[in-house]
Design a protein around this motif. Structure first.
Motif, short mmCIF file in Angstrom:
data_model
loop_
_atom_site.label_atom_id
_atom_site.label_comp_id
_atom_site.label_asym_id
_atom_site.label_seq_id
_atom_site.Cartn_x
_atom_site.Cartn_y
_atom_site.Cartn_z
N ALA A 176 0.84 -1.20 0.00
CA ALA A 176 0.00 0.00 0.00
C ALA A 176 0.88 1.26 0.00
O ALA A 176 1.02 1.94 1.02
CB ALA A 176 -0.92 -0.01 1.22
N PRO A 177 1.46 1.61 -1.14
CA PRO A 177 2.41 2.73 -1.16
C PRO A 177 1.80 4.09 -0.84
O PRO A 177 2.46 4.92 -0.21
CB PRO A 177 2.97 2.70 -2.59
N LEU A 178 0.56 4.34 -1.23
CA LEU A 178 -0.02 5.65 -0.97
C LEU A 178 -0.31 5.82 0.52
O LEU A 178 -0.18 6.93 1.06
CB LEU A 178 -1.29 5.84 -1.80
N VAL A 179 -0.70 4.74 1.19
CA VAL A 179 -0.89 4.80 2.64
C VAL A 179 0.45 5.11 3.32
O VAL A 179 0.55 5.99 4.19
CB VAL A 179 -1.46 3.47 3.18
N PHE A 180 1.48 4.40 2.92
CA PHE A 180 2.81 4.61 3.50
C PHE A 180 3.29 6.04 3.25
O PHE A 180 3.80 6.71 4.16
CB PHE A 180 3.79 3.60 2.91
N LEU A 181 3.13 6.52 2.03
CA LEU A 181 3.63 7.86 1.70
C LEU A 181 2.86 8.95 2.41
O LEU A 181 3.39 10.05 2.64
CB LEU A 181 3.60 8.08 0.19
N SER A 182 1.62 8.69 2.80
CA SER A 182 0.89 9.69 3.58
C SER A 182 1.54 9.89 4.94
O SER A 182 1.60 11.01 5.46
CB SER A 182 -0.58 9.29 3.73
N HIS A 183 2.07 8.81 5.50
CA HIS A 183 2.81 8.91 6.77
C HIS A 183 4.13 9.64 6.54
O HIS A 183 4.51 10.51 7.33
CB HIS A 183 3.05 7.52 7.33
N VAL A 184 4.82 9.29 5.46
CA VAL A 184 6.09 9.94 5.15
C VAL A 184 5.88 11.44 4.93
O VAL A 184 6.70 12.27 5.34
CB VAL A 184 6.75 9.29 3.92
N ALA A 185 4.77 11.80 4.28
CA ALA A 185 4.49 13.21 4.01
C ALA A 185 4.41 14.02 5.30
O ALA A 185 4.84 15.18 5.36
CB ALA A 185 3.19 13.35 3.22
N ALA A 186 3.86 13.39 6.35
CA ALA A 186 3.74 14.09 7.63
C ALA A 186 5.07 14.21 8.35
O ALA A 186 5.21 15.05 9.25
CB ALA A 186 2.73 13.36 8.52
N ARG A 187 6.05 13.41 7.95
CA ARG A 187 7.36 13.40 8.62
C ARG A 187 8.42 14.18 7.83
O ARG A 187 9.56 14.30 8.29
CB ARG A 187 7.83 11.94 8.80
N THR A 188 8.06 14.67 6.66
CA THR A 188 8.99 15.39 5.80
C THR A 188 8.35 16.71 5.37
O THR A 188 7.16 16.93 5.57
CB THR A 188 9.36 14.57 4.56
N SER A 189 9.17 17.57 4.76
CA SER A 189 8.64 18.88 4.37
C SER A 189 8.96 19.29 2.95
O SER A 189 8.26 20.13 2.38
CB SER A 189 9.18 19.96 5.32
N ARG A 190 10.01 18.71 2.36
CA ARG A 190 10.47 19.21 1.07
C ARG A 190 10.57 18.13 0.00
O ARG A 190 10.22 18.35 -1.16
CB ARG A 190 11.86 19.86 1.25
N ILE A 191 11.08 16.98 0.37
CA ILE A 191 11.37 15.94 -0.61
C ILE A 191 10.09 15.48 -1.31
O ILE A 191 9.03 15.34 -0.70
CB ILE A 191 12.07 14.74 0.07
N ARG A 192 10.17 15.33 -2.63
CA ARG A 192 9.01 14.86 -3.39
C ARG A 192 8.87 13.36 -3.21
O ARG A 192 9.87 12.63 -3.08
CB ARG A 192 9.13 15.23 -4.87
#
Length: 329
Positions: free
Chosen positions: A54-70
């Motif tokens: 489930a990459p989109l679920v995982f990336l939603s968590h990563v988005a909250a932990r990062t600020s710049r990286i695409r």
């Protein structure tokens, strides 16, 4: 200028929850060191091939932990997904991340996964094409049936699609659509070209992409490469010998050593100087708008992945600037 990315298949030697924690830490580390993009793969059922369904679920968590990286998917196996749901989830994630999402898609390479989703792997090409069109329609604001339109709207995602392919036909398709082209870190050699270099078999794909790209559309070409950088060549070769012992995309010479394994897997392994030299010998990089590094299939311990990310950022990428600086995304 070529963007530099980090790619993970989430394969650390740990239970799933710990795998996800370590992958997040690696992406955060890459962001701190100036990487432009981070990518995660999707795999179903086989935790030895890839640890994230489930990459989109995982990336939603990563988005909250990062600020710049695409943040990108490399790839979503589109024939196995409902395209409207992918469009919706991606739209929400793009908003939550501040517009940082890149969407890589492909037809999928594991036929055994298809029956669980009620899909025929023999039809994956046609299903992929149909589902991709639905994604484009949704993000372009078109009617999805019954007067329904995507909410929330996500018009910029139609320009953030990447297509993964091993074939010239796939390069033509991505070019015609004006999508990004994703090239693999390694791939099987065709009959009659068993000893061809990776650059030799990927050049016709890139040529086909350029030949079909509409006038005025800027090329987007992602070149993924296995790269494991260590402080000593001995350390790098030790982990390469451990990780690259399986069957590769090319036949390994009988009795071959670790250097033959590295060549068989199209990997770039060693000290920063070793990896810089081997990457400079790859002419595909001269046409890349995105150069993305992953440690698979070597898959060393987490601490060594962090160190490799650091050495890639501080020593390898700067040394490649003469090759990469003329490329435009």
């Amino acid at each position: 200028m070529t963007r530099i990315g980090f790619f993970t298949r989430v394969l650390d030697d740990a239970p799933p929850g710990e795998r996800y924690r370590l992958a997040v830490e690696q992406i955060e580390h890459a962001e701190r060191l100036g990487f432009d993009t981070a990518w995660v793969a999707q795999h179903h059922f086989d935790g030895d091939e890839g640890g994230l369904p489930a990459p989109l679920v995982f990336l939603s968590h990563v988005a909250a932990r990062t600020s710049r990286i695409r943040l990108g998917t490399g790839i979503i196996t589109l024939p196995l997904e409902h395209p409207v749901r992918v469009a919706e989830d991606a739209a929400v994630l793009d908003l939550l991340s501040g517009g940082r999402l890149e969407v890589g898609v492909g037809g999928g390479g594991t036929p055994a996964s298809f029956p669980a989703f009620g899909k025929d792997p023999a039809r994956r090409g046609s299903i992929y094409a149909d589902h991709l069109q639905v994604l484009v329609d949704a993000w372009s604001g078109k009617d999805l049936g019954g007067g329904n339109h995507l909410y929330p709207a996500a018009p910029t995602l139609a320009d953030a699609i990447w297509e993964a392919t091993f074939s010239v036909a796939g390069g033509e398709r991505a070019g015609r659509a004006g999508n990004g082209l994703m090239l693999s870190r390694t791939q099987p050699r065709p009959e009659g070209a068993r000893h061809a270099t990776l650059a030799e078999i990927q050049k016709p794909i890139v040529d086909a992409y350029y030949a079909n790209l509409p006038s005025g559309v800027a090329p987007r070409i992602m070149v993924s490469r296995t790269a494991f950088v260590a402080d000593t060549r001995e350390e790098a070769l030790h982990w390469a010998a451990e990780g690259l012992s399986g069957p590769g995309p090319r036949q390994q010479p009988d009795g071959g050593g670790v250097d033959d394994l590295i060549a068989t897997w199209d990997a770039h392994v060693g000290t920063p100087e070793d990896v810089i030299a081997s990457l400079r010998a790859d002419p595909t990089l001269e046409r890349a708008t995105d150069l993305v590094f992953q440690v698979h299939s070597i898959d060393p311990p987490h601490e060594l992945i962090l160190r490799s990310i650091e050495l890639l950022a501080t020593e390898v990428a700067p040394a490649l600037e003469a090759i990469l600086e003329g490329n435009t995304a």
